[in-house]
Write an enzyme that holds these catalytic residues in place. Sequence first.
Site, PDB file in Angstrom:
ATOM      1  N   GLY A 171       5.545 -19.955 -23.038  1.00 31.53           N
ATOM      2  CA  GLY A 171       6.492 -18.709 -24.097  1.00 31.53           C
ATOM      3  C   GLY A 171       7.028 -19.212 -25.220  1.00 31.53           C
ATOM      4  N   SER A 218       3.886 -30.515 -27.755  1.00 31.94           N
ATOM      5  CA  SER A 218       4.606 -32.035 -27.698  1.00 31.94           C
ATOM      6  C   SER A 218       4.687 -32.413 -26.353  1.00 31.94           C
ATOM      7  CB  SER A 218       6.048 -31.949 -28.338  1.00 31.94           C
ATOM      8  OG  SER A 218       6.346 -30.654 -29.261  1.00 31.94           O
TER       9      SER A 218
HETATM   10  S1  ADX Z   1       0.449 -30.592 -29.420  1.00 31.64           S
HETATM   11  O1  ADX Z   1       0.029 -31.209 -28.167  1.00 31.64           O
HETATM   12  O2  ADX Z   1      -0.037 -31.665 -30.350  1.00 31.64           O
HETATM   13  O3  ADX Z   1       1.783 -30.463 -29.550  1.00 31.64           O
HETATM   14  P1  ADX Z   1       0.018 -28.013 -30.392  1.00 31.64           P
HETATM   15  O4  ADX Z   1       1.157 -27.246 -30.237  1.00 31.64           O
HETATM   16  O5  ADX Z   1      -0.018 -28.589 -31.757  1.00 31.64           O
HETATM   17  O6  ADX Z   1      -0.248 -29.157 -29.365  1.00 31.64           O
HETATM   18  O7  ADX Z   1      -1.360 -26.900 -30.233  1.00 31.64           O
HETATM   19  C1  ADX Z   1      -1.618 -26.444 -29.001  1.00 31.64           C
HETATM   20  C2  ADX Z   1      -2.598 -25.415 -28.963  1.00 31.64           C
HETATM   21  O8  ADX Z   1      -3.771 -25.776 -29.567  1.00 31.64           O
HETATM   22  C3  ADX Z   1      -2.526 -24.721 -27.934  1.00 31.64           C
HETATM   23  O9  ADX Z   1      -1.612 -23.478 -27.847  1.00 31.64           O
HETATM   24  C4  ADX Z   1      -3.924 -24.070 -27.850  1.00 31.64           C
HETATM   25  O10 ADX Z   1      -4.218 -22.887 -28.300  1.00 31.64           O
HETATM   26  C5  ADX Z   1      -4.714 -25.187 -28.501  1.00 31.64           C
HETATM   27  N1  ADX Z   1      -5.509 -26.085 -28.075  1.00 31.64           N
HETATM   28  C6  ADX Z   1      -6.961 -26.436 -28.232  1.00 31.64           C
HETATM   29  N2  ADX Z   1      -7.139 -27.367 -27.287  1.00 31.64           N
HETATM   30  C7  ADX Z   1      -6.072 -27.911 -26.633  1.00 31.64           C
HETATM   31  C8  ADX Z   1      -5.941 -29.061 -25.830  1.00 31.64           C
HETATM   32  N3  ADX Z   1      -7.040 -29.806 -25.693  1.00 31.64           N
HETATM   33  N4  ADX Z   1      -4.509 -29.299 -25.328  1.00 31.64           N
HETATM   34  C9  ADX Z   1      -3.609 -28.567 -25.618  1.00 31.64           C
HETATM   35  N5  ADX Z   1      -3.880 -27.377 -26.509  1.00 31.64           N
HETATM   36  C10 ADX Z   1      -5.278 -27.202 -27.021  1.00 31.64           C
END
Ligand code: ADX
Length: 188
Positions: A20, A89
């Site tokens: 969310g 994160s």
């Molecule tokens: S973070 O882990 O680096 O904080 P971030 O929030 O930027 O991730 O991006 C997450 C978004 O990327 C998710 O909402 C999803 O739509 C997309 N996504 C694609 N592959 C992955 C993955 N392997 N793990 C998590 N999110 C992914």
Amino acid sequence: MGAKDMRGRTVWLVGLSGSGKTTISSALGEILEKRNQRVSILDGDVLRKGLCSNLGFSEAERAENIRRIAHVADLLADTGATVLIATISPLQVHRDIARAILPDQLQVFVKAPLSLCEARDPKGLYRKARAGDLPEFTGIGAPFEEPIDPDLICNTDTENLQSCVQKILLCLEEDMGSSPKNGSRSLR
Ligand code: ADX
């Protein structure tokens, strides 16, 4: 009023995909804008199409993603905007990077059980991950550590959107008047 007093707040929304974060940041942003505040939303999904498009989802690449986003948030906050950051994160080390760059952030854990996020599956990504098409998907093939010291928790399984947004607004309001750099920490 000096430039430091004009610094905007940063709100870092942490949580699983489908918890969310984006919904809360949009609703919160709308309310703040109606109150004539300038708002910037930094959403992981959006930034990964541009500034962070060369990054994947390894632990190190996520750390770099967070580092870049935190620095952009810092610059935007310096212009006086309230900055809402919505990124998974997933690890404590990622939140530590964000906290080191933005010590004044309000860290909000957008909390929902994995089973519920998976049932919501707004982008169909959990289904893909279960099918083996997204090997490092957070919560399935990659870990998510619950934040150990969030400033606030929004339980999106039991609290509705309005209540989550109100909680964050209240925190931001209670925090006004204290030092911008240390503001949110004084709530802890
Ligand atoms: S973070 O882990 O680096 O904080 P971030 O929030 O930027 O991730 O991006 C997450 C978004 O990327 C998710 O909402 C999803 O739509 C997309 N996504 C694609 N592959 C992955 C993955 N392997 N793990 C998590 N999110 C992914």
